[in-house]
Motif scaffolding. Sequence first.
Motif, PDB file in Angstrom:
ATOM      1  N   MET A   1      30.979  21.054  -0.857  1.00  0.00           N
ATOM      2  CA  MET A   1      30.282  22.142  -0.190  1.00  0.00           C
ATOM      3  C   MET A   1      29.149  21.599   0.680  1.00  0.00           C
ATOM      4  O   MET A   1      28.816  22.188   1.678  1.00  0.00           O
ATOM      5  CB  MET A   1      29.756  23.102  -1.256  1.00  0.00           C
ATOM      6  N   LYS A   2      28.595  20.459   0.249  1.00  0.00           N
ATOM      7  CA  LYS A   2      27.501  19.858   1.007  1.00  0.00           C
ATOM      8  C   LYS A   2      27.978  19.465   2.405  1.00  0.00           C
ATOM      9  O   LYS A   2      27.245  19.628   3.377  1.00  0.00           O
ATOM     10  CB  LYS A   2      26.984  18.646   0.243  1.00  0.00           C
ATOM     11  N   TYR A   3      29.194  18.984   2.484  1.00  0.00           N
ATOM     12  CA  TYR A   3      29.697  18.508   3.765  1.00  0.00           C
ATOM     13  C   TYR A   3      30.099  19.642   4.707  1.00  0.00           C
ATOM     14  O   TYR A   3      30.253  19.415   5.903  1.00  0.00           O
ATOM     15  CB  TYR A   3      30.861  17.549   3.549  1.00  0.00           C
ATOM     16  N   LEU A   4      30.239  20.844   4.180  1.00  0.00           N
ATOM     17  CA  LEU A   4      30.549  21.992   5.037  1.00  0.00           C
ATOM     18  C   LEU A   4      29.411  22.238   6.020  1.00  0.00           C
ATOM     19  O   LEU A   4      29.659  22.531   7.196  1.00  0.00           O
ATOM     20  CB  LEU A   4      30.813  23.234   4.187  1.00  0.00           C
ATOM     21  N   ASN A   5      28.169  22.110   5.564  1.00  0.00           N
ATOM     22  CA  ASN A   5      27.031  22.256   6.470  1.00  0.00           C
ATOM     23  C   ASN A   5      27.075  21.223   7.582  1.00  0.00           C
ATOM     24  O   ASN A   5      26.779  21.528   8.739  1.00  0.00           O
ATOM     25  CB  ASN A   5      25.711  22.118   5.707  1.00  0.00           C
ATOM     26  N   LEU A   6      27.418  20.006   7.240  1.00  0.00           N
ATOM     27  CA  LEU A   6      27.488  18.947   8.235  1.00  0.00           C
ATOM     28  C   LEU A   6      28.586  19.225   9.261  1.00  0.00           C
ATOM     29  O   LEU A   6      28.369  19.086  10.469  1.00  0.00           O
ATOM     30  CB  LEU A   6      27.727  17.603   7.543  1.00  0.00           C
ATOM     31  N   VAL A   7      29.743  19.644   8.809  1.00  0.00           N
ATOM     32  CA  VAL A   7      30.863  19.926   9.714  1.00  0.00           C
ATOM     33  C   VAL A   7      30.541  21.097  10.637  1.00  0.00           C
ATOM     34  O   VAL A   7      30.768  21.031  11.848  1.00  0.00           O
ATOM     35  CB  VAL A   7      32.153  20.193   8.906  1.00  0.00           C
ATOM     36  N   TYR A  55      20.667  18.131   4.842  1.00  0.00           N
ATOM     37  CA  TYR A  55      19.625  17.161   4.500  1.00  0.00           C
ATOM     38  C   TYR A  55      18.962  17.515   3.162  1.00  0.00           C
ATOM     39  O   TYR A  55      18.756  16.648   2.321  1.00  0.00           O
ATOM     40  CB  TYR A  55      18.571  17.117   5.620  1.00  0.00           C
ATOM     41  N   THR A  56      18.626  18.790   2.951  1.00  0.00           N
ATOM     42  CA  THR A  56      17.974  19.171   1.703  1.00  0.00           C
ATOM     43  C   THR A  56      18.898  18.977   0.499  1.00  0.00           C
ATOM     44  O   THR A  56      18.434  18.555  -0.565  1.00  0.00           O
ATOM     45  CB  THR A  56      17.485  20.626   1.746  1.00  0.00           C
ATOM     46  N   ARG A  57      20.188  19.248   0.658  1.00  0.00           N
ATOM     47  CA  ARG A  57      21.117  19.011  -0.439  1.00  0.00           C
ATOM     48  C   ARG A  57      21.297  17.528  -0.713  1.00  0.00           C
ATOM     49  O   ARG A  57      21.436  17.119  -1.869  1.00  0.00           O
ATOM     50  CB  ARG A  57      22.469  19.646  -0.148  1.00  0.00           C
ATOM     51  N   VAL A  59      19.041  15.177  -0.212  1.00  0.00           N
ATOM     52  CA  VAL A  59      17.829  14.708  -0.883  1.00  0.00           C
ATOM     53  C   VAL A  59      17.806  15.177  -2.324  1.00  0.00           C
ATOM     54  O   VAL A  59      17.438  14.412  -3.228  1.00  0.00           O
ATOM     55  CB  VAL A  59      16.576  15.188  -0.110  1.00  0.00           C
ATOM     56  N   ALA A  60      18.222  16.415  -2.576  1.00  0.00           N
ATOM     57  CA  ALA A  60      18.227  16.952  -3.934  1.00  0.00           C
ATOM     58  C   ALA A  60      19.244  16.201  -4.815  1.00  0.00           C
ATOM     59  O   ALA A  60      18.994  16.008  -6.000  1.00  0.00           O
ATOM     60  CB  ALA A  60      18.556  18.431  -3.915  1.00  0.00           C
ATOM     61  N   ASP A  61      20.350  15.776  -4.243  1.00  0.00           N
ATOM     62  CA  ASP A  61      21.355  15.043  -5.013  1.00  0.00           C
ATOM     63  C   ASP A  61      20.893  13.632  -5.360  1.00  0.00           C
ATOM     64  O   ASP A  61      21.348  13.058  -6.337  1.00  0.00           O
ATOM     65  CB  ASP A  61      22.673  14.965  -4.242  1.00  0.00           C
ATOM     66  N   GLN A  62      20.006  13.067  -4.554  1.00  0.00           N
ATOM     67  CA  GLN A  62      19.533  11.710  -4.796  1.00  0.00           C
ATOM     68  C   GLN A  62      18.491  11.666  -5.912  1.00  0.00           C
ATOM     69  O   GLN A  62      18.237  10.607  -6.468  1.00  0.00           O
ATOM     70  CB  GLN A  62      18.954  11.106  -3.529  1.00  0.00           C
TER      71      GLN A  62
END
Length: 63
Positions: A1-7, A55-57, A59-62
Amino acid sequence: MKYLNLVVGILALINVVYTFFSESETSTFFGMEISIWLYRLIWLILAALCFYGYYTRKVADQK
């Protein structure tokens, strides 16, 4: 789902760049004719929001 924002962000930027190669002064957005500059602004805001969400996701995952 994180990559959906990027796409979606990348597609929005591609859409903005594509408008510079067309000779249109107006564009259709949800069935309404609007200025091409307002159309570009809407897509740029969408791209910025998508990249910010990615970006926020990330950072939150790291953490």
